[in-house]
Structures are given as structure tokens and as C-alpha cells.
Design an enzyme around this catalytic site. Structure first.
Site, mmCIF file in Angstrom:
data_model
loop_
_atom_site.group_PDB
_atom_site.id
_atom_site.type_symbol
_atom_site.label_atom_id
_atom_site.label_comp_id
_atom_site.label_asym_id
_atom_site.label_seq_id
_atom_site.Cartn_x
_atom_site.Cartn_y
_atom_site.Cartn_z
ATOM 1 N N ARG A 33 0.844 -1.205 0.000
ATOM 2 C CA ARG A 33 0.000 0.000 0.000
ATOM 3 C C ARG A 33 0.871 1.244 0.000
ATOM 4 N NH1 ARG A 33 -2.059 2.645 4.989
ATOM 5 N NH2 ARG A 33 -3.700 4.138 4.428
ATOM 6 N N ARG A 74 -10.119 18.574 8.727
ATOM 7 C CA ARG A 74 -9.130 18.762 9.779
ATOM 8 C C ARG A 74 -9.233 20.142 10.412
ATOM 9 N NH1 ARG A 74 -5.048 14.847 9.079
ATOM 10 N NH2 ARG A 74 -5.124 13.791 7.056
ATOM 11 N N LYS A 220 -13.236 2.435 0.251
ATOM 12 C CA LYS A 220 -12.940 2.430 1.685
ATOM 13 C C LYS A 220 -14.219 2.815 2.432
ATOM 14 C CE LYS A 220 -9.063 4.233 3.068
ATOM 15 N NZ LYS A 220 -7.990 5.247 3.260
ATOM 16 N N THR A 281 -6.748 -1.207 9.717
ATOM 17 C CA THR A 281 -6.585 -0.214 10.783
ATOM 18 C C THR A 281 -6.327 -0.831 12.157
ATOM 19 O OG1 THR A 281 -8.190 1.182 9.598
ATOM 20 C CG2 THR A 281 -7.437 1.942 11.739
#
Length: 477
Positions: A33, A74, A220, A281
Site C-alpha cells: 500500500r 481537519r 474504503k 486499521t
């Protein structure tokens, strides 16, 4: 060939150390990845070139997954880089505040729509849920909050809303630029972050096709909205070639207690819809700093394997950790241990289903026969596109499925499929009546079958035709 579950390893500074990338290939990494949330384009291009050189030198087919950053929402920065919040403090998220102007009273946010998508009473989660804020009121550009759970908050941490609802477009300008890089480096898979509709996946696919790339698209799953509506989730899965259970943001938005059931459902549903699934994760998070995983981490990986995941993924464990090789080996051993459970080798799914395609019916019949006929040691699938071994791998079996293909892209692509192993083979190079024997001899030469073993072989009547698999033959070595 003893491990059927595939391993995805993330590259980063730790894997740039001399010998580490080679060691990862030797340790059995199937997919590498490239995380486009970090690093420069030239870094990814260099790592991809090294992957190809090393895997070619070792005669190993590995896939490259380019993981797009997506619209991560963010906070901006603080004057002193970080602050400490305590429960009960008042804190403001301000979409008009400067980039490095944050202080104890508030911080800027790079997502202007935050004020429109929040309401009083909402819970906002910062830094992967480590800090929890309750929205008190909204005033022009400012979201006034009360701290429920505090802690240290530093620059550029992510924001989620409990239950979902922050819906920035899935593909950003940066993502489109990164997709050009992904095409240039020859990525086999491209992962789309935060998709909320099937159209997000289709847009990514169209962008890659425009760059003359045949990369498969991975959805995802990390938005609460995507898992709250099963019809919508099916649309996203069907638009993609694979899905990733991205447990970080998804767990933050729906809560970890709900994540357990959602993960199991996603794995099951992806397999039902003929799609690959990656579980990701924090699978062995403590191995960033420790040479051994915790027992809880071993159980976490094993449970994903028992549920039927195609692959398990390492993130910071290999990208930035102190023990990247040990992490891969620990994960591999855990997968092998879980795969000894008999339930991972049998499947009754689809026994009563009707098929619309001949090649899919052949694939399903092959695995049923392989699981019920004594003495079968392997399945050989002569394939151009990789579709038939994909269908085969949707059913559980303890037998290896060998994808024989002359197509380099296909051999790399099937590296993600559970229980499928690729072998270079050009059926057109042999007389039609000797292809079966040549395929069997290839497995014998590699020590993968023994004299007297049964092997089930599938192929098409027309060599080299896509989707042409129409026959199954049981052979004796």
C-alpha cells in the site's frame, strides 16, 4: 502456499531502510500500500519501481495499492503547536480563523461547510475520537462547543461527527492529481477514501481509465451514512472491485461497539457480491514499538480471517514502526493459525442459487467438487482476466486455487484474492491437446502436487478469450 489470507503492508520511512522491502516480500507480503496521505509523488514512484524490481527478481507477483487521501476534514494549527483541553472547557471551531492562529479558546477549520452541517447537541470527535466535543451553538463562522472528553490536541487533527453527516466530496483536487501518479506507477488497485455513493467510485474509475490505467477500484467504507443504508452500501460495493473495512474513521463515526457487527456484515456482504474485502486499521498497532503483538491483536486478526476476509492490512506497523518484518511474520502466523479452523474450509453458500453466466457456474461447480471429492490437491484455473479465480475464492475451501495466466496485470491483481496464487503460463504456447498435461507438469515441477493427486482444471474452449471459461476437468497427476 500454506497461508490463504493475504497481507497488505503499507510502505513508509521504516520500509525505506536497506533490505526491509526485500524482507517484506520474502516474508510473504502480497499487496503493498502506497499511502497518498503522506509523501511526495516521487517517493511513491520510487517505491513502486523498487517493488517491481524486487518482486520480478524473486519471481513473485505482488500488487500495488494506491490509497487516496480523500477529503479528510481537519482543524488548522495552533500558535504553540498544541493545547490541552479539559472536560467542561469551552472551545470554538472557527472556519474563518487563520491557519496557525489556534489557542486555548479555539482553532481554525479547513472545512467551510462545518457550520452548515452541525447543529446544537451534535457530538464532534477530534483526533480519531480521542477528544469529544458537544456543539452548544453556531454563530456565523463559529461552532461553539463544550469539551466532553479532553486531552492534548495538536495541529491538523481530523474531525468527525458522531453518526456521520460531514459530507465533503469524496474526490479532491489532490486525489485527481494522485490518480495520475497512480496510473504512472502502474498501480493495480486504487482506494477511494470516504465514498458516500456509487458515483464516487464511478468517478474514480473514469479518471483512471482516462489515464489509460486498468487499476481496480477499492471503496474504503468509513462513513456512517454508507453503512446505515444497506441498499446504498450494496450500490457502493457493486460499483467497486474491492472494499476496505476502514475501521479508523468508521469506528469514530459509528462507535466501536457497533463496528464489530458492521465489520462482520461488510466481509460477508462483499463476498456475497463477488467482491474482495480488506480488513484494516490498528490490527497490530502495538507492534509499532514492540516486537510481539498483544493477545487481543492476535484475536482481532484471527476473527477477521474466520469471517472470511481476503486480506488483513498493516498500516503504521510497517510504514513507521520499529519492527516491520516481525509485524508481517506475526500476522502471517496468526492467519495460518486461524485457517486451521475447519469452518474456514467449507461453504454451503450459493448451493441454491441460479447463475446467469457459464463461467461463474463453472467456478462454483469446481469448488463444490473440490470440497467434496476425496484426493483433490489443487485447483488450476486458466484465466485471462482473473474473474474465474475471483468467483472461486468467494467460496471457502482449504485447497489452493492456482491462477495460470500469461497476463502480468492479472497475476498481480489476483494477489489480493483469498486462497489464490498466480503462476505465469501461456496456454497458447502449447498444442491444444497437451495444455492440461503442461499445466499439471508446472505444478509438479514446483513441488505443489504429487504423483497420484487429483487436480481440477478449468479453462475456455477458445484460448485467450475473456470470460470464456466453459469447462471443468478432473485430472490425475
Amino acid at each position: 502456499m500454506s497461508r490463504r489470507t493475504k497481507i497488505v503492508a503499507t510502505l513508509g520511512p521504516a520500509t525505506d531502510r536497506p533490505g526491509v522491502l526485500q524482507g517484506l516480500i520474502e516474508s510473504g507480503v502480497n499487496v503493498f500500500r502506497l499511502n497518498f496521505s503522506h509523501g511526495r509523488s516521487q517517493d511513491h514512484l520510487l517505491r513502486a519501481r523498487q517493488i517491481r524490481e524486487l518482486s520480478d527478481a524473486s519471481n513473485t507477483s505482488v500488487a500495488i495499492l494506491a490509497d487516496l487521501q480523500g477529503p479528510k476534514i481537519r482543524i488548522q494549527g495552533f500558535k504553540n503547536n498544541s493545547i490541552v483541553l479539559k472536560a467542561g472547557d469551552l472551545f470554538c471551531l472557527d472556519t474563518a480563523l487563520g491557519e496557525q492562529s489556534g489557542d486555548q479558546t479555539g482553532v481554525g477549520v479547513d472545512y467551510k461547510e462545518l457550520v452548515e452541517q452541525c447543529s446544537a447537541g451534535d457530538t464532534l470527535l477530534l483526533d480519531d475520537g480521542r477528544i469529544r466535543l458537544q456543539v452548544v451553538s453556531i454563530e456565523e463562522t463559529r461552532v461553539h462547543c463544550k469539551v466532553l472528553f479532553g486531552g492534548t490536541l495538536s495541529n491538523k487533527k481530523g474531525i468527525n461527527k458522531l453518526g456521520g453527516g460531514l459530507s465533503a466530496p469524496a474526490l479532491t483536487d489532490k486525489d485527481y492529481k494522485d490518480m495520475r501518479t497512480a496510473a504512472k506507477l502502474g498501480a493495480d488497485y486504487v482506494a477511494v477514501s470516504f465514498p458516500s455513493t456509487a458515483d464516487d467510485i464511478n468517478q474514480a474509475r473514469n479518471a483512471m481509465v482516462a489515464e489509460h490505467s486498468q487499476a481496480r477500484i477499492v471503496a474504503k467504507i468509513e462513513r456512517a451514512e454508507a453503512v446505515s443504508d444497506k441498499a446504498l452500501l450494496d450500490e457502493i460495493i457493486l460499483a467497486s472491485d474491492a472494499v476496505m473495512v476502514a475501521r479508523g474513521d468508521l469506528g469514530v463515526e459509528i462507535g466501536d461497539p457497533q463496528l464489530i457487527g458492521v465489520q462482520k456484515y461488510l466481509i460477508k456482504r462483499a463476498r456475497q457480491l463477488n467482491r474482495c474485502v480488506i480488513t484494516a486499521t490498528q490490527m497490530m498497532e502495538t507492534m509499532i514499538n514492540n516486537p510481539m503483538p498483544t493477545r487481543a491483536e492476535v484475536f482481532d486478526v484471527a476473527n477477521a480471517v474466520l469471517d472470511g476476509t481476503d486480506a488483513v492490512m498493516l498500516s503504521a506497523e510497517t510504514a513507521a514502526g520499529q519492527y516491520p518484518l516481525e509485524a508481517v511474520r506475526a500476522m502471517s502466523e496468526t492467519c495460518i493459525g486461524a485457517e486451521k479452523e475447519p469452518s474456514t474450509r467449507r461453504s454451503s453458500y450459493r448451493l441454491e442459487r441460479n447463475f446467469q453466466r457459464i463461467d461463474e457456474a463453472i467456478a462454483m461447480s469446481t469448488i463444490y467438487a473440490a470440497n467434496h471429492l476425496e484426493g483433490v490437491a489443487a485447483v488450476i484455473c486458466l484465466t485471462e482476466s482473473g474473474s474465474t479465480p475471483l468467483w472461486m475464492s468467494r467460496l471457502s475451501t482449504g485447497l489452493p486455487i492456482f491462477a495460470f495466466s500469461k497476463q502480468t496485470a492479472t497475476r498481480r491483481r489476483v494477489a489480493l484474492y483469498r486462497g489464490v496464487y498466480s503462476i505465469p503460463f501461456d496456454a497458447a504456447a502449447f498444442p491444444v491437446d497437451s495444455v492440461n498435461d503442461e499445466a499439471m507438469n508446472e505444478l509438479k515441477k514446483r513441488g505443489l502436487i504429487n504423483e497420484g493427486d487429483c487436480v481440477i482444471l478449468t479453462k475456455g474452449s477458445i484460448t485467450g478469450a475473456l470470460g470464456g471459461t466453459d469447462s471443468m476437468k478432473i485430472l490425475r497427476a
